[in-house]
Design an enzyme around this catalytic site. Structure first.
Site, short mmCIF file in Angstrom:
data_model
loop_
_atom_site.label_atom_id
_atom_site.label_comp_id
_atom_site.label_asym_id
_atom_site.label_seq_id
_atom_site.Cartn_x
_atom_site.Cartn_y
_atom_site.Cartn_z
N ASN A 1 0.85 -1.20 0.00
CA ASN A 1 0.00 0.00 0.00
C ASN A 1 0.89 1.25 0.00
O ASN A 1 2.12 1.14 0.07
CB ASN A 1 -0.92 -0.06 1.22
CG ASN A 1 -0.14 0.12 2.50
OD1 ASN A 1 1.04 -0.22 2.58
ND2 ASN A 1 -0.77 0.65 3.51
N CYS B 1 1.98 3.57 2.10
CA CYS B 1 3.06 3.86 3.08
C CYS B 1 3.93 2.65 3.35
O CYS B 1 4.83 2.71 4.22
CB CYS B 1 2.44 4.42 4.35
SG CYS B 1 1.43 5.88 4.00
N GLU C 1 3.44 -0.40 4.64
CA GLU C 1 3.30 -1.35 5.75
C GLU C 1 2.44 -2.55 5.41
O GLU C 1 2.37 -3.50 6.19
CB GLU C 1 2.73 -0.62 6.98
CG GLU C 1 1.25 -0.25 6.93
CD GLU C 1 0.98 1.08 6.20
OE1 GLU C 1 1.90 1.56 5.50
OE2 GLU C 1 -0.13 1.60 6.32
P1 ADP Z 1 -4.87 6.96 9.34
O1 ADP Z 1 -4.14 7.42 10.56
O2 ADP Z 1 -5.58 8.07 8.62
O3 ADP Z 1 -5.80 5.80 9.58
P2 ADP Z 1 -2.28 6.05 8.29
O4 ADP Z 1 -1.43 7.27 8.35
O5 ADP Z 1 -2.07 5.01 9.36
O6 ADP Z 1 -3.82 6.46 8.23
O7 ADP Z 1 -2.05 5.36 6.89
C1 ADP Z 1 -2.47 4.02 6.68
C2 ADP Z 1 -2.74 3.77 5.24
O8 ADP Z 1 -3.88 4.50 4.85
C3 ADP Z 1 -1.66 4.22 4.28
O9 ADP Z 1 -0.61 3.34 4.14
C4 ADP Z 1 -2.48 4.29 3.00
O10 ADP Z 1 -2.72 3.01 2.46
C5 ADP Z 1 -3.76 4.89 3.49
N1 ADP Z 1 -3.72 6.37 3.41
C6 ADP Z 1 -3.10 7.23 4.22
N2 ADP Z 1 -3.27 8.52 3.83
C7 ADP Z 1 -4.02 8.46 2.72
C8 ADP Z 1 -4.57 9.42 1.82
N3 ADP Z 1 -4.39 10.72 1.96
N4 ADP Z 1 -5.30 8.96 0.80
C9 ADP Z 1 -5.52 7.67 0.62
N5 ADP Z 1 -5.05 6.72 1.43
C10 ADP Z 1 -4.31 7.08 2.45
#
Ligand code: ADP
Length: 583
Positions: A281, A283, A285
């Site tokens: 995905n 980021c 992970e």
């Molecule tokens: P959150 O804290 O908003 O739940 P995270 O920072 O833990 O999100 O990111 C987890 C995953 O969510 C990322 O690896 C990606 O797959 C998705 N993600 C994060 N930011 C975005 C974004 N702006 N748009 C789409 N998907 C995102």
């Protein structure tokens, strides 16, 4: 059917000021006039109820309202939060609850533009997408039907980037992509340098897919084969060192690209019979098969601190949270509406979930252990091995109630003597960019970026934050003087503040005070007990050399990490969308 109204005695959650802003802007449901249709109690109850309602699918004689209350308490205590799309979309008509998707990109116009369209649908629903572009034929290869020449993976990536730019995600967030290219693709050099040109690929994180054969060729200073993806035939030889050095140089200059170790990732593929893992995905992970999606959730370790426990950790409470969180995340799979039938099919075969942690740095502050110490690594391993083991037990218990994931029989587990599991993977460590703001804790397993700082969140809004545990330690030491607090806010770190006692300076370390090697050791400690991967940035001072980055890459390979992202302080960068800024 109308949702069950929130019980009258439901306690309203305590919302921190930063969370009020974030939730108000993007998470509360709004009517056509832009006015909120719910308050925070309504939000968490909507999610709790939508997720609890899934239990009826299994004919379970459970009281949905009682389960919803448990989920509500779990979330509003901030001990656990599901990923953003679940908070935004559960119990709404959109109903897409997963954060992570991987889409295949085939080597034909139809397949490329299908992938663009599918990505747009996913972005609209709040998910992030990862792609491997490795199947696309190299730039300048022949195109049979027209007699022309192909434009290659990088030029097609620009189309994905532009499409992402245009899809404002249903008023929530803008879309994030991961683009991966195998190191043996003929266009690898162009790929490694593709983000040099400002803004052309701003909606992408990019990573080079390294193989073990490549890493060995680097060590031995040998050439390796570049391979035509259409027929698997070698088209040229390439110096492994030259590519490795280019990779390192670009990462030194801008932080991009990162690297992923594809063989290592595929050794942990629980269902190789269903395909090979080519991408993660955005980021990094969550490695996934093509068309798979995964929902994540994070336990806030700051809140399992117990001053009465000998090691400061309330293990019984942690076990309780894990069991409930696994049940929650398994329900999310059924509650979610996926944007394509084939994604629904893939997700339901493997039922992957990704339970992880946030607030680890806060916990270290509370137990008075410096992040860059062997004690912190020991605690990390104890915590994550416990979470992994308990999460698997919870998944096994769900399998007994609801049946194993449908691909269990063709998975790697029976041969290992592992009994039925409900989920092909259970653990992932996410960045928790927004979740950590909502929960008011440090993000993921990262050290604090600064003890006090102004965070820019969405549309130029500025939030000032001082770490509460640091603040309490200053108070206890009688050092909460305005001049000291102002200086900490200016510097972010107390590493060089003589007026702070040495013992406190040692404990309250921040990302930039920590030697890069400790960042990596911590990533490896968590990876050891994580099914999927660990989101982590290795922070380097501006003075770090390319040789240091090369050393980190080799060490990451040796320590069994699934990938690495480095960031050198002050280098130019266009970080994609995984911090609070994405919201
Ligand atoms: P959150 O804290 O908003 O739940 P995270 O920072 O833990 O999100 O990111 C987890 C995953 O969510 C990322 O690896 C990606 O797959 C998705 N993600 C994060 N930011 C975005 C974004 N702006 N748009 C789409 N998907 C995102």
């Amino acid at each position: 059917t109308a949702p069950l109204p929130a019980p009258a005695d439901l306690p309203a959650p305590v919302i921190n000021p930063n969370a009020t802003i974030v939730l108000g802007k993007r998470y509360l449901r709004k009517g056509p006039d832009g006015r909120p249709l719910e308050d925070e109690t309504g939000l968490f109850w909507r999610v709790a109820l939508a997720i609890a309602s899934q239990e009826a699918n299994y004919g379970e004689e459970r009281d949905v309202t009682a389960t919803a209350r448990q989920f509500y308490d779990l979330m509003t205590s901030y001990k656990f939060l599901p990923n953003s799309p679940t908070l935004m979309n559960a119990g709404t008509p959109l109903g897409q609850l997963a954060a992570c998707f991987v889409l295949p990109v085939g080597d034909s116009m139809e397949e490329i533009f299908d992938a663009v369209k599918f990505a747009a649908l996913i972005h609209k629903s709040g998910g992030g997408t990862g792609f491997s572009f490795s199947r696309l034929r190299a730039k300048h290869s022949r195109v049979g039907s027209t007699g022309g020449v192909a434009s290659g993976p990088v030029s097609f990536m620009r189309i994905f980037n532009t499409a992402t730019e245009q899809v404002k995600q249903g008023g929530t967030r803008r879309g994030a992509n991961m683009g991966i290219l195998r190191v043996d693709h003929p266009d690898i050099k162009e790929f490694i340098t593709c983000k040099e040109h400002e803004h052309a690929l701003d909606n992408f994180n990019i990573s080079v897919g390294l193989t073990e054969a490549f890493m060995q060729a680097v060590d031995a200073n040998r050439d390796y084969d570049l391979i035509d993806p259409r027929d698997g035939i070698a088209t040229a030889r390439q110096s492994a060192r030259e590519i490795f050095e280019l990779l390192v140089r670009k990462a030194w200059e801008s932080g991009d690209p990162g690297i992923v170790f594809l063989d290592r990732i595929n050794r942990d593929n629980p269902t190789p019979a269903l395909g090979e893992i080519e991408s993660t995905n955005p980021c990094g992970e969550q490695p996934l098969l093509p068309y798979e999606a995964c929902n994540l959730g994070s336990i806030n370790l700051a809140l399992i601190f117990s001053p009465a426990a000998p090691d400061g950790v309330d293990w019984e409470e942690l076990a309780r949270i894990i069991r409930l969180s696994v049940r929650f995340l398994d329900n999310v799979i059924d509650a979610s509406q996926y944007p394509l039938p084939i994604i629904t099919e893939m997700v339901r075969k493997n039922r992957k979930i990704g339970l992880g942690v946030m607030g680890f740095a806060d916990l270290l502050y509370r137990v008075r252990v410096p992040y860059d110490s062997p004690e912190a690594l020991v605690l990390a391993e104890r915590l994550m091995s416990f979470i992994q083991a308990e999460a698997q037990k919870a998944s096994a218990a769900l399998a007994a109630e609801r049946g194993p994931f449908p691909a269990f029989d063709v998975s790697v587990f029976p041969a290992k003597g592992q009994g039925p599991l409900r989920n092909a993977t259970t653990t992932t460590i996410a960045p928790t960019g927004t979740l950590s703001i909502i929960a008011g804790c440090s993000s993921g397993v990262e050290p604090l970026f600064a003890l006090s700082f102004a965070r820019h969140v969405m549309d130029g809004e500025k939030l000032v934050e001082t770490n509460p545990y640091f603040r309490a330690a200053l108070d206890a030491a009688g050092l909460s003087r305005p001049d000291i607090i102002a200086e900490v806010a200016r510097k972010g770190s107390v590493a060089h503040m003589e007026e702070i006692p040495e013992a406190l300076r040692r404990i309250f370390v921040t990302a930039m005070d920590i030697e890069p090697v400790w960042h990596l050791r911590m990533q490896a400690a968590f990876q050891k007990y994580t099914d999927n991967a660990v989101s982590k940035t290795v922070n380097l001072p501006n003075t770090a050399t390319k040789e240091e980055i090369a050393g980190i890459y080799r060490m990451a390979f040796e320590l069994g990490c699934k990938g690495v992202t480095v960031y050198r302080d002050g280098c130019k960068t266009a970080q994609v969308l995984c911090t609070g800024e994405a919201g």
